[in-house]
Design a protein around this motif. Structure first.
Motif, PDB file in Angstrom:
ATOM      1  N   UNK A  74      31.821  54.091  45.748  1.00  0.00           N
ATOM      2  CA  UNK A  74      31.076  52.846  45.756  1.00  0.00           C
ATOM      3  C   UNK A  74      30.734  52.815  47.187  1.00  0.00           C
ATOM      4  N   UNK A  75      31.077  53.563  48.213  1.00  0.00           N
ATOM      5  CA  UNK A  75      30.692  53.524  49.552  1.00  0.00           C
ATOM      6  C   UNK A  75      29.187  53.097  49.851  1.00  0.00           C
ATOM      7  N   UNK A  76      29.044  52.208  50.449  1.00  0.00           N
ATOM      8  CA  UNK A  76      27.636  51.751  50.807  1.00  0.00           C
ATOM      9  C   UNK A  76      27.121  50.832  49.800  1.00  0.00           C
ATOM     10  N   UNK A  77      27.801  50.498  48.593  1.00  0.00           N
ATOM     11  CA  UNK A  77      27.612  49.523  47.407  1.00  0.00           C
ATOM     12  C   UNK A  77      28.405  48.486  47.154  1.00  0.00           C
ATOM     13  N   UNK A  78      28.593  48.168  45.816  1.00  0.00           N
ATOM     14  CA  UNK A  78      29.351  47.355  45.294  1.00  0.00           C
ATOM     15  C   UNK A  78      30.335  47.822  44.561  1.00  0.00           C
ATOM     16  N   UNK A  79      31.886  47.522  44.617  1.00  0.00           N
ATOM     17  CA  UNK A  79      32.796  47.654  43.902  1.00  0.00           C
ATOM     18  C   UNK A  79      32.976  46.491  42.820  1.00  0.00           C
ATOM     19  N   UNK A  80      33.035  46.798  41.500  1.00  0.00           N
ATOM     20  CA  UNK A  80      33.346  45.734  40.471  1.00  0.00           C
ATOM     21  C   UNK A  80      34.773  45.750  40.035  1.00  0.00           C
ATOM     22  N   UNK A  81      35.738  45.182  40.197  1.00  0.00           N
ATOM     23  CA  UNK A  81      36.813  45.111  39.837  1.00  0.00           C
ATOM     24  C   UNK A  81      37.255  44.284  38.403  1.00  0.00           C
ATOM     25  N   UNK A  82      36.964  44.982  37.257  1.00  0.00           N
ATOM     26  CA  UNK A  82      37.094  44.098  36.280  1.00  0.00           C
ATOM     27  C   UNK A  82      38.388  44.030  35.598  1.00  0.00           C
ATOM     28  N   UNK A  83      38.775  42.768  35.162  1.00  0.00           N
ATOM     29  CA  UNK A  83      40.083  42.412  35.026  1.00  0.00           C
ATOM     30  C   UNK A  83      41.219  42.893  36.100  1.00  0.00           C
ATOM     31  N   UNK A  84      41.080  42.486  37.070  1.00  0.00           N
ATOM     32  CA  UNK A  84      41.734  42.870  38.366  1.00  0.00           C
ATOM     33  C   UNK A  84      43.401  42.620  37.988  1.00  0.00           C
ATOM     34  N   UNK A  85      43.704  41.502  37.120  1.00  0.00           N
ATOM     35  CA  UNK A  85      45.169  41.288  36.942  1.00  0.00           C
ATOM     36  C   UNK A  85      46.082  42.609  36.187  1.00  0.00           C
TER      37      UNK A  85
END
Length: 459
Positions: free
Chosen positions: A228-239
């Motif tokens: 994801x470097x240089x972009x966006x990291x989406x953490x889905x249901x981080x719990x």
């Protein structure tokens, strides 16, 4: 955002200095390496967009280094060979190994800039295509003119101009990932990758390597964070992150650098984090099941995503939007949703939120045989019509019109509610009856919308 990162590998200091100066004048970020070992180290620490690689070097020649990269999972990016006195055999071998192009010495300024520009564009196009293949093919644009959606869209548009991390909170199926993708496309990071991490889908024994990558004698494997470097990291249901991963992730995000599994040196991390959850993280923090420091790292800006039942005035617009979408994408016959059908669906509870509405529209377009959708087929699709449900068990009908996951959730909710009533509202007793660990059971009950305290009060 910089134009791109270039690595120049050449054993001649004057050549390295000249190329670095030329490319930096064009807005590129340039790293240099005097030999293969230094090039390996630069590549270990960063992710160049283009590599300029000299063929003739004293320790390991450029063709051997190119072969090494090609055999360890493919070339990291477009590689342009620098050749002073190459042969036809050398050119053929480099091309076979995947070299993008050649620049001859003495170096022509015009040729150098044109080749680097084309290589950079080719690499960017490849990354975008790979990203599109990973994406769930659903519309990005937030649809709806209701007051909640206008407010949400306004917040996202303001956030797109900043690099702020945010935490999206909303029910399953409410469209959190699509909103995160839209935010990414509106931001300055849009030319970078959008990488989704779904902790619940990571095998426990491989989760750390999947997230943080691996470094051993066989080379380097980039994890999802580094990708994801240089972009966006989406953490889905981080719990769903287990405690060990929460601790390591918190430390990584705090330092803005990661250490791969088996690695010793840190790797710089330049990402925007968008986390999402359907759970109450405040309660999880209070219960000691979610790390407080990670919670506040992610919750720089909290963003509430409304459930579909909270904006039912958007249903007619959504029906038309998805009918257009599936007609164009899947070449399905376009169908109209008359006012009576719109009204019925405005008054439906939508437990599956946007995901349920999208699936319903797709199903109606696939199975319909007339230009207009009618109420009977809508009721059947919702599971309220004759022939779509079969009685099964005491007081519960299985809806065979639902996808497997939703049907399972429907059964689990009814089953656990009944068992919870029989246990007098005690989750401890329920855990013993159903054979589940209590922590997992609490999480399951929350996901299914079962209010334990309300059941206890009833009993």
């Amino acid at each position: 955002m910089a134009s791109g990162q270039i690595l120049v590998v050449d054993d001649e200091p004057d050549i390295r200095s000249l190329i670095k100066e030329i490319l930096e004048d064009e807005g590129y970020q340039v790293s240099t390496a005097e030999n293969a070992e230094a090039a390996r180290e630069v590549r270990r620490q960063s992710r160049p967009d283009v590599i300029l690689l000299d063929i003739w070097m004293p320790d390991t020649d450029g063709i051997s280094l190119l072969r090494e990269w090609a055999e360890r999972g493919g070339l990291p990016c477009p590689v342009i060979m620098i050749s002073g006195h190459g042969t036809v055999e050398t050119a053929v071998e480099a091309t076979r190994l995947g070299a993008y192009d050649f620049v001859e010495k003495p170096i022509s300024l015009a040729k150098l800039l044109l080749t680097v520009e084309r290589a950079f564009e080719a690499g960017q196009l490849k990354r975008e295509n790979e990203g599109l293949k990973r994406q769930v093919p659903v519309p990005l644009e937030p649809v709806g003119s209701s007051r909640p959606m206008q407010a949400l869209r306004g917040q996202l548009e303001r956030l797109a101009g900043h690099d702020t991390w945010l935490l999206m909170m909303g029910e399953p199926g409410s469209g959190k990932e699509s909103l995160a993708r839209w935010l990414h496309e509106k931001s300055a990071r849009r030319i970078g990758p959008f990488v989704t991490v779904a902790p619940g889908s990571l095998a426990r024994e491989h989760a750390t390597q999947a997230l943080f990558g691996l470094e051993d004698s066989g080379g380097v494997q980039q994890g999802l964070l580094e990708q994801a470097n240089g972009g966006t990291l989406f953490l889905d249901e981080v719990a769903e992150l287990d405690p060990e991963l929460q601790l390591r992730l918190s430390s990584t995000l705090e330092r803005r650098e990661l250490i791969r599994c088996g690695g010793r040196e840190p790797v710089n991390l330049d990402i925007r984090v968008v986390a999402a959850t359907a759970q109450d993280l405040d309660n999880l923090v209070a219960a000691g099941r979610f790390r407080e420091e990670l919670y506040y790292q992610l919750k720089v800006v909290p963003l509430a995503v409304p459930a579909l039942r909270e904006r039912v005035e958007d249903v007619p617009e959504l029906l038309q939007y998805y009918a257009d979408f599936f007609a164009n994408r899947d070449k399905l016959p376009y169908r109209l949703f008359p006012v009576a059908v719109q009204n019925r669906l405005r008054n439906y509870g939508w437990p599956g939120n946007l995901r349920e509405l999208r699936n319903l529209v797709q199903r109606l377009l696939i199975l319909g045989s007339v230009p207009e959708v009618d109420l009977i087929e809508v009721e059947q699709a919702l599971g309220h019509g004759a022939g779509t449900r079969a009685p099964r068990g005491e007081g519960f009908d299985i809806d065979y019109g639902l996808p497997l996951r939703e049907a399972r959730e429907q059964f689990e909710r009814v089953y656990l509610l009944r068992q919870l009533h029989e246990a007098g509202g005690s989750v401890g007793k329920l855990a013993k009856v159903v054979g589940m660990e209590r922590t997992h059971l609490y999480r399951k009950l929350r996901d299914l919308g079962v209010d334990v305290k309300a059941v206890a009060r009833e009993d």
